[in-house]
Design a protein around this motif. Structure first.
Motif, PDB file in Angstrom:
ATOM      1  N   ASP A 146       9.830   8.324  12.458  1.00  4.75           N
ATOM      2  CA  ASP A 146       9.477   7.315  12.908  1.00  4.75           C
ATOM      3  C   ASP A 146       8.770   6.515  12.420  1.00  4.75           C
ATOM      4  OD1 ASP A 146      11.907   7.273  13.936  1.00  4.75           O
ATOM      5  OD2 ASP A 146      11.331   8.488  16.115  1.00  4.75           O
ATOM      6  N   GLU A 147       7.292   7.244  11.852  1.00  2.92           N
ATOM      7  CA  GLU A 147       6.581   6.397  11.638  1.00  2.92           C
ATOM      8  C   GLU A 147       6.096   6.362  10.338  1.00  2.92           C
ATOM      9  OE1 GLU A 147       2.446   9.387  12.120  1.00  2.92           O
ATOM     10  OE2 GLU A 147       3.565  10.109  10.827  1.00  2.92           O
ATOM     11  N   LEU A 148       7.235   6.742   8.674  1.00  4.27           N
ATOM     12  CA  LEU A 148       7.712   5.627   7.809  1.00  4.27           C
ATOM     13  C   LEU A 148       8.278   5.294   7.605  1.00  4.27           C
ATOM     14  CD1 LEU A 148       7.707   9.127   5.852  1.00  4.27           C
ATOM     15  CD2 LEU A 148       6.131   7.787   5.563  1.00  4.27           C
ATOM     16  N   ASP A 149       8.925   5.086   8.919  1.00  7.92           N
ATOM     17  CA  ASP A 149       9.980   3.457   8.636  1.00  7.92           C
ATOM     18  C   ASP A 149       9.764   2.811   9.346  1.00  7.92           C
ATOM     19  OD1 ASP A 149      13.132   2.397   8.924  1.00  7.92           O
ATOM     20  OD2 ASP A 149      13.436   3.210  10.940  1.00  7.92           O
ATOM     21  N   THR A 150       8.146   2.558   9.839  1.00 14.62           N
ATOM     22  CA  THR A 150       7.431   1.059   9.657  1.00 14.62           C
ATOM     23  C   THR A 150       6.306   0.914   9.209  1.00 14.62           C
ATOM     24  OG1 THR A 150       5.490   2.637  11.222  1.00 14.62           O
ATOM     25  CG2 THR A 150       7.622   1.953  12.343  1.00 14.62           C
ATOM     26  N   VAL A 151       6.402  -0.422   8.639  1.00 13.85           N
ATOM     27  CA  VAL A 151       5.015  -0.732   8.267  1.00 13.85           C
ATOM     28  C   VAL A 151       3.737  -0.131   8.438  1.00 13.85           C
ATOM     29  CG1 VAL A 151       4.055  -2.991   7.605  1.00 13.85           C
ATOM     30  CG2 VAL A 151       6.019  -2.974   7.858  1.00 13.85           C
ATOM     31  N   GLU A 152       4.033  -0.038   9.098  1.00 13.93           N
ATOM     32  CA  GLU A 152       1.983   0.820   9.548  1.00 13.93           C
ATOM     33  C   GLU A 152       1.651   2.202   8.740  1.00 13.93           C
ATOM     34  OE1 GLU A 152       0.493   0.420  13.499  1.00 13.93           O
ATOM     35  OE2 GLU A 152       0.765  -2.042  13.838  1.00 13.93           O
ATOM     36  N   GLY A 153       3.551   2.669   9.051  1.00  6.38           N
ATOM     37  CA  GLY A 153       3.266   4.255   8.757  1.00  6.38           C
ATOM     38  C   GLY A 153       3.141   4.151   7.533  1.00  6.38           C
ATOM     39  N   LYS A 154       4.129   2.903   6.881  1.00  8.66           N
ATOM     40  CA  LYS A 154       3.851   3.296   5.073  1.00  8.66           C
ATOM     41  C   LYS A 154       2.451   2.792   5.495  1.00  8.66           C
ATOM     42  CE  LYS A 154       8.201   1.887   4.530  1.00  8.66           C
ATOM     43  NZ  LYS A 154       9.068   1.894   5.986  1.00  8.66           N
ATOM     44  N   ARG A 155       1.845   2.307   5.630  1.00  7.33           N
ATOM     45  CA  ARG A 155       0.197   2.072   5.411  1.00  7.33           C
ATOM     46  C   ARG A 155      -0.274   3.339   5.427  1.00  7.33           C
ATOM     47  NH1 ARG A 155      -0.073  -3.547   7.925  1.00  7.33           N
ATOM     48  NH2 ARG A 155       0.651  -4.877   6.326  1.00  7.33           N
ATOM     49  N   LYS A 156      -0.143   3.473   6.713  1.00  6.06           N
ATOM     50  CA  LYS A 156      -1.341   5.622   6.765  1.00  6.06           C
ATOM     51  C   LYS A 156      -0.797   6.023   5.936  1.00  6.06           C
ATOM     52  CE  LYS A 156      -1.247   8.540  10.360  1.00  6.06           C
ATOM     53  NZ  LYS A 156      -0.281   9.560  11.643  1.00  6.06           N
ATOM     54  N   MET A 157       0.785   6.591   5.586  1.00  6.07           N
ATOM     55  CA  MET A 157       1.324   7.587   4.552  1.00  6.07           C
ATOM     56  C   MET A 157       0.278   6.879   2.560  1.00  6.07           C
ATOM     57  SD  MET A 157       4.347   8.158   2.106  1.00  6.07           S
ATOM     58  CE  MET A 157       4.763   8.720   1.232  1.00  6.07           C
ATOM     59  N   THR A 158       0.132   5.189   2.607  1.00  6.27           N
ATOM     60  CA  THR A 158      -1.071   5.085   0.492  1.00  6.27           C
ATOM     61  C   THR A 158      -2.841   5.730   1.062  1.00  6.27           C
ATOM     62  OG1 THR A 158      -1.115   3.239   1.870  1.00  6.27           O
ATOM     63  CG2 THR A 158       0.757   3.233   0.989  1.00  6.27           C
ATOM     64  N   ASP A 159      -2.296   5.342   2.275  1.00  5.95           N
ATOM     65  CA  ASP A 159      -4.625   5.099   3.297  1.00  5.95           C
ATOM     66  C   ASP A 159      -4.194   7.355   2.791  1.00  5.95           C
ATOM     67  OD1 ASP A 159      -4.781   2.500   3.561  1.00  5.95           O
ATOM     68  OD2 ASP A 159      -4.476   2.820   5.503  1.00  5.95           O
ATOM     69  N   LYS A 160      -3.731   7.823   3.193  1.00  7.91           N
ATOM     70  CA  LYS A 160      -3.427   9.537   3.161  1.00  7.91           C
ATOM     71  C   LYS A 160      -3.534  10.016   1.785  1.00  7.91           C
ATOM     72  CE  LYS A 160      -1.614  12.768   6.265  1.00  7.91           C
ATOM     73  NZ  LYS A 160      -0.533  13.210   6.531  1.00  7.91           N
ATOM     74  N   LEU A 161      -2.659   8.967   1.201  1.00  7.95           N
ATOM     75  CA  LEU A 161      -2.195   9.329  -0.171  1.00  7.95           C
ATOM     76  C   LEU A 161      -3.411   9.835  -1.072  1.00  7.95           C
ATOM     77  CD1 LEU A 161       1.329   8.555  -1.302  1.00  7.95           C
ATOM     78  CD2 LEU A 161       0.169  11.420  -0.465  1.00  7.95           C
ATOM     79  N   ILE A 162      -3.930   8.086  -1.172  1.00  9.55           N
ATOM     80  CA  ILE A 162      -5.359   7.797  -1.695  1.00  9.55           C
ATOM     81  C   ILE A 162      -6.246   8.605  -1.198  1.00  9.55           C
ATOM     82  CG2 ILE A 162      -7.101   6.274  -1.536  1.00  9.55           C
ATOM     83  CD1 ILE A 162      -5.237   4.108  -1.787  1.00  9.55           C
ATOM     84  N   ARG A 163      -7.202   8.941   0.124  1.00 10.48           N
ATOM     85  CA  ARG A 163      -7.681   9.604   0.423  1.00 10.48           C
ATOM     86  C   ARG A 163      -7.359  11.353  -0.609  1.00 10.48           C
ATOM     87  NH1 ARG A 163      -7.615   7.079   4.723  1.00 10.48           N
ATOM     88  NH2 ARG A 163      -6.363   8.948   6.418  1.00 10.48           N
ATOM     89  N   ALA A 164      -6.193  11.762   0.159  1.00  8.97           N
ATOM     90  CA  ALA A 164      -5.973  13.730  -0.457  1.00  8.97           C
ATOM     91  C   ALA A 164      -5.947  13.226  -2.350  1.00  8.97           C
ATOM     92  CB  ALA A 164      -4.876  13.835   0.265  1.00  8.97           C
ATOM     93  N   ILE A 165      -5.805  12.186  -2.881  1.00  5.01           N
ATOM     94  CA  ILE A 165      -5.152  12.359  -4.113  1.00  5.01           C
ATOM     95  C   ILE A 165      -7.212  12.244  -4.909  1.00  5.01           C
ATOM     96  CG2 ILE A 165      -5.361  11.157  -6.503  1.00  5.01           C
ATOM     97  CD1 ILE A 165      -2.266  10.505  -5.376  1.00  5.01           C
ATOM     98  N   ASN A 166      -7.773  11.139  -4.214  1.00  2.00           N
ATOM     99  CA  ASN A 166      -9.732  11.424  -4.843  1.00  2.00           C
ATOM    100  C   ASN A 166      -9.969  12.253  -3.698  1.00  2.00           C
ATOM    101  OD1 ASN A 166      -9.129   8.576  -5.971  1.00  2.00           O
ATOM    102  ND2 ASN A 166      -9.840   7.206  -3.890  1.00  2.00           N
ATOM    103  N   ALA A 167      -9.848  12.896  -3.099  1.00  2.00           N
ATOM    104  CA  ALA A 167     -11.118  14.437  -3.077  1.00  2.00           C
ATOM    105  C   ALA A 167     -10.152  15.279  -4.010  1.00  2.00           C
ATOM    106  CB  ALA A 167      -9.393  14.844  -1.534  1.00  2.00           C
ATOM    107  N   THR A 168      -9.483  15.134  -4.996  1.00  2.00           N
ATOM    108  CA  THR A 168      -9.424  16.055  -6.187  1.00  2.00           C
ATOM    109  C   THR A 168      -9.275  15.851  -7.289  1.00  2.00           C
ATOM    110  OG1 THR A 168      -6.559  15.653  -6.437  1.00  2.00           O
ATOM    111  CG2 THR A 168      -7.050  16.859  -4.583  1.00  2.00           C
ATOM    112  N   LEU A 169      -9.186  14.263  -7.518  1.00  2.95           N
ATOM    113  CA  LEU A 169      -9.558  13.799  -8.750  1.00  2.95           C
ATOM    114  C   LEU A 169     -11.176  14.950  -9.456  1.00  2.95           C
ATOM    115  CD1 LEU A 169      -7.909  10.399  -9.011  1.00  2.95           C
ATOM    116  CD2 LEU A 169      -7.069  12.752 -10.300  1.00  2.95           C
ATOM    117  N   THR A 170     -11.509  14.098 -10.080  1.00  5.75           N
ATOM    118  CA  THR A 170     -12.760  14.317 -11.401  1.00  5.75           C
ATOM    119  C   THR A 170     -13.522  13.215 -12.462  1.00  5.75           C
ATOM    120  OG1 THR A 170     -12.350  15.739 -13.216  1.00  5.75           O
ATOM    121  CG2 THR A 170     -12.437  17.055 -10.993  1.00  5.75           C
ATOM    122  N   LYS A 171     -12.617  12.063 -12.715  1.00  6.61           N
ATOM    123  CA  LYS A 171     -13.427  11.706 -13.480  1.00  6.61           C
ATOM    124  C   LYS A 171     -12.558   9.539 -12.886  1.00  6.61           C
ATOM    125  CE  LYS A 171     -11.977  14.158 -17.361  1.00  6.61           C
ATOM    126  NZ  LYS A 171     -12.857  15.100 -17.826  1.00  6.61           N
TER     127      LYS A 171
END
Length: 134
Positions: free
Chosen positions: A94-119
């Motif tokens: 249900d979250e992913l089926d909404t526009v806000e859910g997609k935004r939440k997913m991208t924000d979550k992914l950006i934070r998670a990926i940036n936490a692991t990147l070093t360069k």
């Protein structure tokens, strides 16, 4: 001993209207540093409107702030795909089926990926394909 503000040293102070300045990172004169992450298929959380085994298939464009970070993403692609799968598993259908859910997913992914990147950092994630199965 220390300079706390360049205002102390300057002869004149200039104030610019934000509408008249160009964003440094989103300028068309700067290379965009965009790459595609291969398709990710993952089971998502069941919800009220989903079936017994909801799934998602996603393809992303990742935009980084430097070419170095794009090389790092390419080198660590398997690790980042695993990270994206783990983050996507925590979201419901249900979250992913909404526009806000997609935004939440991208924000979550950006934070998670940036936490692991070093360069460098990921500045934006764009969906290439986004498919949900009830």
């Amino acid at each position: 001993l220390f300079v706390h503000s360049m205002d102390e040293l300057s002869e004149k102070k200039y104030i610019y209207d934000l509408d008249q300045v160009e964003d440094f990172y989103n300028s068309p004169r700067v290379s965009q540093n965009i790459m595609t992450l291969r398709r990710i298929v993952v089971n998502v959380q069941k919800s009220r409107n989903s079936g017994p085994n909801p799934m998602g298939a996603f393809e992303f464009f990742l935009q980084g702030n430097s070419s170095d970070v794009m090389v790092e993403i390419s080198d660590r692609e398997a690790e980042l795909i695993d990270l994206v799968q783990n983050e996507a598993r925590e979201l419901s259908y249900d979250e992913l089926d909404t526009v806000e859910g997609k935004r939440k997913m991208t924000d979550k992914l950006i934070r998670a990926i940036n936490a692991t990147l070093t360069k460098g950092k990921i500045t934006q994630i764009y969906f290439k394909n986004f498919v949900l199965k009830k």
